[in-house]
Design an enzyme around this catalytic site. Structure first.
Site, short mmCIF file in Angstrom:
data_model
loop_
_atom_site.label_atom_id
_atom_site.label_comp_id
_atom_site.label_asym_id
_atom_site.label_seq_id
_atom_site.Cartn_x
_atom_site.Cartn_y
_atom_site.Cartn_z
N HIS A 99 0.74 5.19 1.04
CA HIS A 99 0.06 6.25 1.77
C HIS A 99 0.19 7.54 0.99
CE1 HIS A 99 -0.06 4.04 5.71
NE2 HIS A 99 1.02 3.46 5.22
N HIS A 121 0.83 -1.21 0.00
CA HIS A 121 0.00 0.00 0.00
C HIS A 121 0.86 1.25 0.00
CE1 HIS A 121 0.60 -1.27 4.20
NE2 HIS A 121 0.46 -0.02 4.58
#
Ligand SMILES: [Zn+2]
Length: 143
Positions: free
Chosen positions: A104, A102
């Site tokens: 951010h 992921h």
């Protein structure tokens, strides 16, 4: 790449865990971080389960990279931030808490109290060139 049964982000992709979705296409999902460092903190993930970015196919990485500029712009526009940190913690030792790749997108403001330790070191003579050669050789090409 099959969904991993015990993976929180795979469950979010599949709708088994609710999230505030901001964007999705066949390959990528962006949703609000439930523990935001700032208002508008967004997470951008491949829908396919990869634990770390070095495991990703070039195609899935490209699909993810393709949407980062627009998503970053929208985060800044809506949050009013004039800058963002894009952060991808790759591996547990690097602070990765959910083991599904992921990125951010973290809105920043002056005096927001966020930040990170950044203490540059220097290389002993020849070491940077040696490492560059090792890496370019590992990539199968000469720089
Ligand atoms: Zn997953």
């Amino acid at each position: 790449v099959a969904a991993k049964p015990d993976c929180v982000f795979c469950k979010i992709v599949q709708g088994e865990i609710p999230s505030h979705r901001v964007f999705e296409n066949d390959a990528v999902l962006a949703f609000m971080d439930i523990g935001p460092l700032a208002e508008g903190h967004l997470l951008v993930i491949p829908k396919a389960h990869y634990q770390t970015i070095d495991q990703m196919s070039a195609e899935h990485a490209a699909e993810l990279g393709r949407v980062l500029p627009q998503l970053t712009g929208v985060v800044q526009q809506v949050s009013g931030a004039t800058g963002c940190n894009l952060l991808q913690n790759n591996g547990v030792v690097a602070g990765q808490a959910v083991l599904h790749v992921h990125f951010h997108i973290i809105p920043r403001a002056a005096q927001d109290g966020l930040g990170y330790r950044w203490h540059p070191k220097s290389y002993p003579d020849g070491r940077a060139a040696e490492l560059a050669t090792l890496m370019s050789t590992a990539l199968g090409r000469s720089a």
